[in-house]
Design an enzyme around this catalytic site. Sequence first.
Site, PDB file in Angstrom:
ATOM      1  N   PHE A 168     -15.286   2.707   7.720  1.00 41.24           N
ATOM      2  CA  PHE A 168     -13.945   3.137   7.297  1.00 41.24           C
ATOM      3  C   PHE A 168     -13.743   3.103   5.787  1.00 41.24           C
ATOM      4  O   PHE A 168     -12.658   3.416   5.288  1.00 41.24           O
ATOM      5  CB  PHE A 168     -12.874   2.280   7.992  1.00 41.24           C
ATOM      6  CG  PHE A 168     -12.998   0.794   7.748  1.00 41.24           C
ATOM      7  CD1 PHE A 168     -12.491   0.210   6.594  1.00 41.24           C
ATOM      8  CD2 PHE A 168     -13.627  -0.026   8.677  1.00 41.24           C
ATOM      9  CE1 PHE A 168     -12.600  -1.153   6.359  1.00 41.24           C
ATOM     10  CE2 PHE A 168     -13.740  -1.394   8.457  1.00 41.24           C
ATOM     11  CZ  PHE A 168     -13.232  -1.964   7.285  1.00 41.24           C
ATOM     12  N   ARG A 174      -0.985 -14.776   3.608  1.00 34.70           N
ATOM     13  CA  ARG A 174      -1.729 -14.138   4.709  1.00 34.70           C
ATOM     14  C   ARG A 174      -0.983 -14.303   6.038  1.00 34.70           C
ATOM     15  O   ARG A 174      -0.992 -13.411   6.878  1.00 34.70           O
ATOM     16  CB  ARG A 174      -3.131 -14.756   4.833  1.00 34.70           C
ATOM     17  CG  ARG A 174      -4.067 -14.427   3.688  1.00 34.70           C
ATOM     18  CD  ARG A 174      -4.650 -13.042   3.751  1.00 34.70           C
ATOM     19  NE  ARG A 174      -5.549 -12.848   4.872  1.00 34.70           N
ATOM     20  CZ  ARG A 174      -6.314 -11.761   5.033  1.00 34.70           C
ATOM     21  NH1 ARG A 174      -6.282 -10.777   4.137  1.00 34.70           N
ATOM     22  NH2 ARG A 174      -7.097 -11.646   6.073  1.00 34.70           N
ATOM     23  N   TYR A 205     -12.163  -2.930  -2.908  1.00 34.72           N
ATOM     24  CA  TYR A 205     -12.662  -3.024  -1.538  1.00 34.72           C
ATOM     25  C   TYR A 205     -14.189  -3.089  -1.474  1.00 34.72           C
ATOM     26  O   TYR A 205     -14.773  -2.779  -0.443  1.00 34.72           O
ATOM     27  CB  TYR A 205     -12.133  -1.846  -0.709  1.00 34.72           C
ATOM     28  CG  TYR A 205     -10.700  -2.032  -0.242  1.00 34.72           C
ATOM     29  CD1 TYR A 205     -10.334  -3.165   0.494  1.00 34.72           C
ATOM     30  CD2 TYR A 205      -9.718  -1.087  -0.505  1.00 34.72           C
ATOM     31  CE1 TYR A 205      -9.029  -3.354   0.935  1.00 34.72           C
ATOM     32  CE2 TYR A 205      -8.405  -1.267  -0.061  1.00 34.72           C
ATOM     33  CZ  TYR A 205      -8.073  -2.396   0.657  1.00 34.72           C
ATOM     34  OH  TYR A 205      -6.781  -2.577   1.108  1.00 34.72           O
ATOM     35  N   ASN A 265      -1.475  -0.385   7.522  1.00 38.53           N
ATOM     36  CA  ASN A 265      -0.927  -1.723   7.772  1.00 38.53           C
ATOM     37  C   ASN A 265      -0.145  -2.285   6.577  1.00 38.53           C
ATOM     38  O   ASN A 265       0.032  -3.484   6.448  1.00 38.53           O
ATOM     39  CB  ASN A 265      -2.015  -2.686   8.281  1.00 38.53           C
ATOM     40  CG  ASN A 265      -3.137  -2.906   7.290  1.00 38.53           C
ATOM     41  OD1 ASN A 265      -3.073  -2.430   6.147  1.00 38.53           O
ATOM     42  ND2 ASN A 265      -4.159  -3.634   7.697  1.00 38.53           N
ATOM     43  N   ARG A 290       3.263  -7.079   9.015  1.00 44.29           N
ATOM     44  CA  ARG A 290       2.561  -6.074   9.825  1.00 44.29           C
ATOM     45  C   ARG A 290       3.090  -6.056  11.255  1.00 44.29           C
ATOM     46  O   ARG A 290       3.192  -4.997  11.890  1.00 44.29           O
ATOM     47  CB  ARG A 290       1.059  -6.339   9.799  1.00 44.29           C
ATOM     48  CG  ARG A 290       0.414  -5.998   8.443  1.00 44.29           C
ATOM     49  CD  ARG A 290      -0.985  -6.558   8.335  1.00 44.29           C
ATOM     50  NE  ARG A 290      -1.693  -6.118   7.131  1.00 44.29           N
ATOM     51  CZ  ARG A 290      -2.845  -6.648   6.727  1.00 44.29           C
ATOM     52  NH1 ARG A 290      -3.419  -7.623   7.418  1.00 44.29           N
ATOM     53  NH2 ARG A 290      -3.432  -6.201   5.627  1.00 44.29           N
ATOM     54  N   LYS A 350       0.836  -1.201   0.000  1.00 38.30           N
ATOM     55  CA  LYS A 350       0.000   0.000   0.000  1.00 38.30           C
ATOM     56  C   LYS A 350       0.875   1.258   0.000  1.00 38.30           C
ATOM     57  O   LYS A 350       2.088   1.185   0.242  1.00 38.30           O
ATOM     58  CB  LYS A 350      -0.919  -0.031   1.233  1.00 38.30           C
ATOM     59  CG  LYS A 350      -1.870  -1.253   1.276  1.00 38.30           C
ATOM     60  CD  LYS A 350      -2.775  -1.180   2.512  1.00 38.30           C
ATOM     61  CE  LYS A 350      -3.605  -2.442   2.685  1.00 38.30           C
ATOM     62  NZ  LYS A 350      -4.506  -2.353   3.881  1.00 38.30           N
ATOM     63  N   GLU A 408      -9.411 -10.611  -7.636  1.00 39.36           N
ATOM     64  CA  GLU A 408      -8.507  -9.461  -7.503  1.00 39.36           C
ATOM     65  C   GLU A 408      -7.436  -9.456  -8.605  1.00 39.36           C
ATOM     66  O   GLU A 408      -7.102  -8.390  -9.131  1.00 39.36           O
ATOM     67  CB  GLU A 408      -7.869  -9.458  -6.108  1.00 39.36           C
ATOM     68  CG  GLU A 408      -8.916  -9.177  -5.023  1.00 39.36           C
ATOM     69  CD  GLU A 408      -8.395  -9.264  -3.602  1.00 39.36           C
ATOM     70  OE1 GLU A 408      -9.137  -8.895  -2.678  1.00 39.36           O
ATOM     71  OE2 GLU A 408      -7.241  -9.718  -3.388  1.00 39.36           O
ATOM     72  N   HIS A 438      -1.648  -5.469   1.417  1.00 41.08           N
ATOM     73  CA  HIS A 438      -2.881  -6.219   1.209  1.00 41.08           C
ATOM     74  C   HIS A 438      -2.544  -7.610   0.685  1.00 41.08           C
ATOM     75  O   HIS A 438      -1.609  -7.770  -0.098  1.00 41.08           O
ATOM     76  CB  HIS A 438      -3.770  -5.523   0.164  1.00 41.08           C
ATOM     77  CG  HIS A 438      -4.878  -6.409  -0.341  1.00 41.08           C
ATOM     78  ND1 HIS A 438      -6.070  -6.547   0.337  1.00 41.08           N
ATOM     79  CD2 HIS A 438      -4.941  -7.253  -1.404  1.00 41.08           C
ATOM     80  CE1 HIS A 438      -6.835  -7.427  -0.314  1.00 41.08           C
ATOM     81  NE2 HIS A 438      -6.166  -7.869  -1.372  1.00 41.08           N
ATOM     82  N   THR A 467      -4.743  -8.264  10.646  1.00 43.69           N
ATOM     83  CA  THR A 467      -5.153  -6.953  10.119  1.00 43.69           C
ATOM     84  C   THR A 467      -4.688  -5.810  11.028  1.00 43.69           C
ATOM     85  O   THR A 467      -4.209  -4.787  10.547  1.00 43.69           O
ATOM     86  CB  THR A 467      -6.688  -6.913   9.963  1.00 43.69           C
ATOM     87  OG1 THR A 467      -7.076  -8.018   9.145  1.00 43.69           O
ATOM     88  CG2 THR A 467      -7.150  -5.625   9.308  1.00 43.69           C
TER      89      THR A 467
HETATM   90  P1  IDP Z   1      -7.124  -7.466   5.631  1.00 43.81           P
HETATM   91  O1  IDP Z   1      -6.368  -6.373   4.889  1.00 43.81           O
HETATM   92  O2  IDP Z   1      -6.294  -8.040   6.743  1.00 43.81           O
HETATM   93  O3  IDP Z   1      -7.708  -8.515   4.712  1.00 43.81           O
HETATM   94  P2  IDP Z   1      -9.848  -6.460   5.914  1.00 43.81           P
HETATM   95  O4  IDP Z   1     -10.741  -6.791   7.053  1.00 43.81           O
HETATM   96  O5  IDP Z   1     -10.142  -7.074   4.583  1.00 43.81           O
HETATM   97  O6  IDP Z   1      -8.340  -6.746   6.382  1.00 43.81           O
HETATM   98  O7  IDP Z   1      -9.865  -4.878   5.763  1.00 43.81           O
HETATM   99  C1  IDP Z   1      -9.295  -4.266   4.624  1.00 43.81           C
HETATM  100  C2  IDP Z   1      -8.452  -3.098   5.089  1.00 43.81           C
HETATM  101  O8  IDP Z   1      -9.317  -2.108   5.644  1.00 43.81           O
HETATM  102  C3  IDP Z   1      -7.452  -3.416   6.199  1.00 43.81           C
HETATM  103  O9  IDP Z   1      -6.211  -3.911   5.716  1.00 43.81           O
HETATM  104  C4  IDP Z   1      -7.286  -2.087   6.882  1.00 43.81           C
HETATM  105  O10 IDP Z   1      -6.342  -1.277   6.198  1.00 43.81           O
HETATM  106  C5  IDP Z   1      -8.675  -1.462   6.731  1.00 43.81           C
HETATM  107  N1  IDP Z   1      -9.472  -1.669   7.929  1.00 43.81           N
HETATM  108  C6  IDP Z   1     -10.053  -2.818   8.338  1.00 43.81           C
HETATM  109  N2  IDP Z   1     -10.718  -2.655   9.501  1.00 43.81           N
HETATM  110  C7  IDP Z   1     -10.560  -1.355   9.816  1.00 43.81           C
HETATM  111  C8  IDP Z   1     -11.029  -0.554  10.902  1.00 43.81           C
HETATM  112  O11 IDP Z   1     -11.709  -1.019  11.826  1.00 43.81           O
HETATM  113  N3  IDP Z   1     -10.653   0.769  10.879  1.00 43.81           N
HETATM  114  C9  IDP Z   1      -9.892   1.306   9.901  1.00 43.81           C
HETATM  115  N4  IDP Z   1      -9.438   0.584   8.856  1.00 43.81           N
HETATM  116  C10 IDP Z   1      -9.766  -0.722   8.818  1.00 43.81           C
HETATM  117 MG    MG Z   2      -9.213  -8.367   3.291  1.00 44.84          MG
END
Ligand code: IDP
Ligand code: MG
Length: 149
Positions: free
Chosen positions: A57, A85, A49, A112, A102, A9, A126, A115, A91
């Site tokens: 968010f 993963r 997304y 973080n 991370r 990212k 994707e 992706h 996350t």
């Molecule tokens: P992942 O990237 O570990 O698969 P996802 O749940 O798919 O996590 O969420 C996508 C992205 O959205 C996360 O990597 C993070 O950057 C952001 N995100 C997820 N949950 C939150 C939150 O509660 N607050 C702010 N950003 C979030």
């Molecule tokens: Mg995800």
Amino acid sequence: MERTFLAIKPDGVQRGLVGEIIGRFEAKGFTLVGLKLIIANQELAEKHYDIHKERPFFKDLVSFITSGPLVAMVWEGDGVVASARRIIGATNPLTAEPGTIRGDFAVSIGRNIIHGSDAIETAQREISLWFPETELANWELTIKPWLVE
Ligand code: IDP
Ligand code: MG
């Protein structure tokens, strides 16, 4: 052959972690089959997304992911989706294990760094969203016999 979509990212790019992150997947033994640095537009980011579009968010996430260059990649190998993963970590970087990307380099869920597709079907979706077939290389590592028995 199994493939996954990974993206460093804009925070990972700005922090100079591109080489470090690519190095981890190379060293593991997966094969890089697609790679480009791009600034994603709104439409691409929203499609990527889409599953999170009702989340509070979502707007910030799309705005952040389009804010600067990211490094989009496709990696190949048996079990690469789930393994990537695990290499990436949880996350929330504060609960991500040390040794994960991370866990080692981030402190905030909205920054973080990377992706990774969460399932084989997600990966297929994707990959086709980010890469036309012509941008993917079908090739085999010459050292493969030293990686896979
Ligand atoms: P992942 O990237 O570990 O698969 P996802 O749940 O798919 O996590 O969420 C996508 C992205 O959205 C996360 O990597 C993070 O950057 C952001 N995100 C997820 N949950 C939150 C939150 O509660 N607050 C702010 N950003 C979030
Ligand atoms: Mg995800």
